[in-house]
Design an enzyme around this catalytic site. Structure first.
Site, PDB file in Angstrom:
ATOM      1  N   TYR A 263      -4.995   0.755  28.684  1.00 14.40           N
ATOM      2  CA  TYR A 263      -6.430   0.644  28.363  1.00 14.40           C
ATOM      3  C   TYR A 263      -6.849  -0.821  28.341  1.00 14.40           C
ATOM      4  CZ  TYR A 263      -6.807   5.544  26.931  1.00 14.40           C
ATOM      5  OH  TYR A 263      -6.827   6.914  26.903  1.00 14.40           O
TER       6      TYR A 263
ATOM      7  N   LYS B  22       8.242   7.929  -4.000  1.00 13.98           N
ATOM      8  CA  LYS B  22       6.840   8.276  -3.735  1.00 13.98           C
ATOM      9  C   LYS B  22       6.554   8.281  -2.232  1.00 13.98           C
ATOM     10  CE  LYS B  22       5.543   3.403  -4.342  1.00 13.98           C
ATOM     11  NZ  LYS B  22       5.079   2.385  -5.312  1.00 13.98           N
TER      12      LYS B  22
HETATM   13  C1  LIG Z   1       6.100   1.400  -5.541  1.00 18.10           C
HETATM   14  C2  LIG Z   1       6.466   0.894  -6.881  1.00 18.10           C
HETATM   15  C3  LIG Z   1       7.765   0.425  -7.138  1.00 18.10           C
HETATM   16  C4  LIG Z   1       8.784   0.210  -6.039  1.00 18.10           C
HETATM   17  O1  LIG Z   1       8.520  -1.030  -5.429  1.00 18.10           O
HETATM   18  P1  LIG Z   1       9.409  -1.575  -4.221  1.00 18.10           P
HETATM   19  O2  LIG Z   1       8.820  -2.890  -3.889  1.00 18.10           O
HETATM   20  O3  LIG Z   1       9.250  -0.593  -3.115  1.00 18.10           O
HETATM   21  O4  LIG Z   1      10.809  -1.652  -4.708  1.00 18.10           O
HETATM   22  C5  LIG Z   1       8.102   0.122  -8.456  1.00 18.10           C
HETATM   23  N1  LIG Z   1       7.187   0.228  -9.448  1.00 18.10           N
HETATM   24  C6  LIG Z   1       5.919   0.621  -9.229  1.00 18.10           C
HETATM   25  C7  LIG Z   1       4.965   0.689 -10.355  1.00 18.10           C
HETATM   26  C8  LIG Z   1       5.515   0.962  -7.935  1.00 18.10           C
HETATM   27  O5  LIG Z   1       4.250   1.349  -7.720  1.00 18.10           O
END
Ligand SMILES: *Cc1c(COP(=O)(O)O)cnc(C)c1O
Length: 367
Positions: free
Chosen positions: A258, A37
């Site tokens: 800044y 994702k």
């Molecule tokens: C993002 C996500 C994962 C992966 O989690 P990590 O901590 O990056 O391994 C797994 N399951 C769900 C439902 C997620 O939203």
């Protein structure tokens, strides 16, 4: 993507593949999926997913329908793709169907809809998510119990697995892990013969009781070792080099950047690179982050600007650093986890903030 090389982001696809293989080995007979994702945690969904297919990954997870449609185009028809955030309105069912994507259903309403859709000849593959304590997405345990008893509702569905998500998996000692696991095990027993999935990256390291049938690692694939709570680090995936635009020696005690928030003495040497918070070099790294110049640790001096950051390179011998050289912002000595700590955040945010102005160089991979 930049046309003229300035700062260079290197992404090691072989390291991602090796991280997946080590997680796959760790979970024995369970299947190791991959979460890609948010554009593969900022590293490039297309490149990452192809590299993972190359080492045998067959099950992928994305957050949104758009990500799923793009992924289907990249990896072809045969591998499984699940969309965590469920249907995005009922009118999207045809898109899930056309691209062979499976929604992770989080509410009774969505389950009823998908069941009806399947009954009318539409796609039936799906996953049901149960919330076992995170209070984010998924059916409550009582809702799940009711649905498990509803044979008519479940019959049209091809329920690929039942899943839940751990809230504290990066902290192995947190009692919440065991509580969620016990509740999950109780609830999945109501869905006999349906596979189950609980572990994210951290869950894989909590032991075999958390592995079930399918694991869903994301962060660990991309070299975020903090996510695993394990002593042995994952292979680092990302390198970031920022080009030095100017080096100056200050001629009197004075402020930098800044707000002049950092004072430096007469004779201090400062190097300014063309990377700023608009590139995801977070503003919270002002006066707290580091880089490596010619292998020597150099502190960020002053605030981060939108497109620029200044380092105090007084400790680097003058002849070893010239304009046009690079300062390493992420490197073996200063990992994604290190920079996250200095920025007061987590590696996940560092990676998904990486900007679009870098020259991206992919190393390794099936290509
Ligand atoms: C993002 C996500 C994962 C992966 O989690 P990590 O901590 O990056 O391994 C797994 N399951 C769900 C439902 C997620 O939203």
């Amino acid at each position: 993507m930049a046309t003229y090389p300035g700062s260079v982001l290197t992404i090691d696809l072989d390291a991602i593949a090796a991280n997946w293989q080590s997680l796959d080995a760790r979970i024995g007979d369970a299947e190791c999926g991959a979460v890609v994702k948010a554009n593969g945690y900022g590293l490039g969904q297309d490149e990452v997913s192809k590299a993972l297919v190359g080492v045998g990954c067959r099950t992928f997870f994305v957050a949104t329908l758009d990500e799923g449609i793009r992924l289907r185009g990249t990896i072809g028809p045969e591998h499984r793709i699940y969309v965590f955030n469920s249907l995005h309105g009922r009118e999207t069912a045809v898109d899930f169907d056309a691209h062979k994507l499976s929604p992770v259903l989080n509410t009774r309403e969505d389950i009823e809809f998908w069941s009806g859709y399947a009954q009318n000849g539409g796609r039936s593959n799906t996953v049901i998510e149960i919330d076992t304590g995170m209070n984010r997405l998924g059916l409550s345990p009582p809702e799940a119990e009711k649905i498990a008893e509803d044979a008519g509702l479940l019959a049209p569905l091809s329920l690929d697995f039942v899943m839940s998500h751990l809230a504290c998996a990066d902290e192995a000692a947190d009692p919440m892990n065991e509580k969620q696991r016990q509740l999950f095990d109780k609830l999945i027993s109501l869905f006999p013969d349906v596979p189950a999935s609980l572990a994210n990256s951290g869950g894989i390291f909590l032991g075999p009781g958390y592995h079930h049938d399918i694991a869903r690692p994301g962060a660990a694939l991309y070299g975020i070792s903090e996510a695993t709570g394990a002593s042995e680090p994952m292979q680092q995936v990302v390198g970031l080099k920022a080009k030095i635009l100017q080096i100056r020696i200050v001629d009197s005690e004075s402020g930098v950047g800044y707000g002049a928030s950092r004072r430096v003495p007469k004779g201090a040497r400062l190097a300014t690179v063309g990377v700023g918070y608009a590139d995801g070099f977070l503003r919270s790294l002002g006066n707290s982050g580091h880089g490596y110049a010619a292998g020597i640790k150099v502190p960020v001096a002053g605030r981060i600007s939108m497109d620029l950051t200044t380092f105090d390179v007084s400790d680097v011998p003058e002849n070893r650093l010239l304009p046009g050289d690079h300062i390493d912002l992420i490197c073996p000595e200063y990992s994604v986890d290190d920079i996250a700590r200095d920025a007061g955040t987590i590696g996940y945010e560092i990676l998904t903030s990486l900007g679009s102005r870098y020259t991206r160089v992919y190393e390794g991979g099936a290509a």
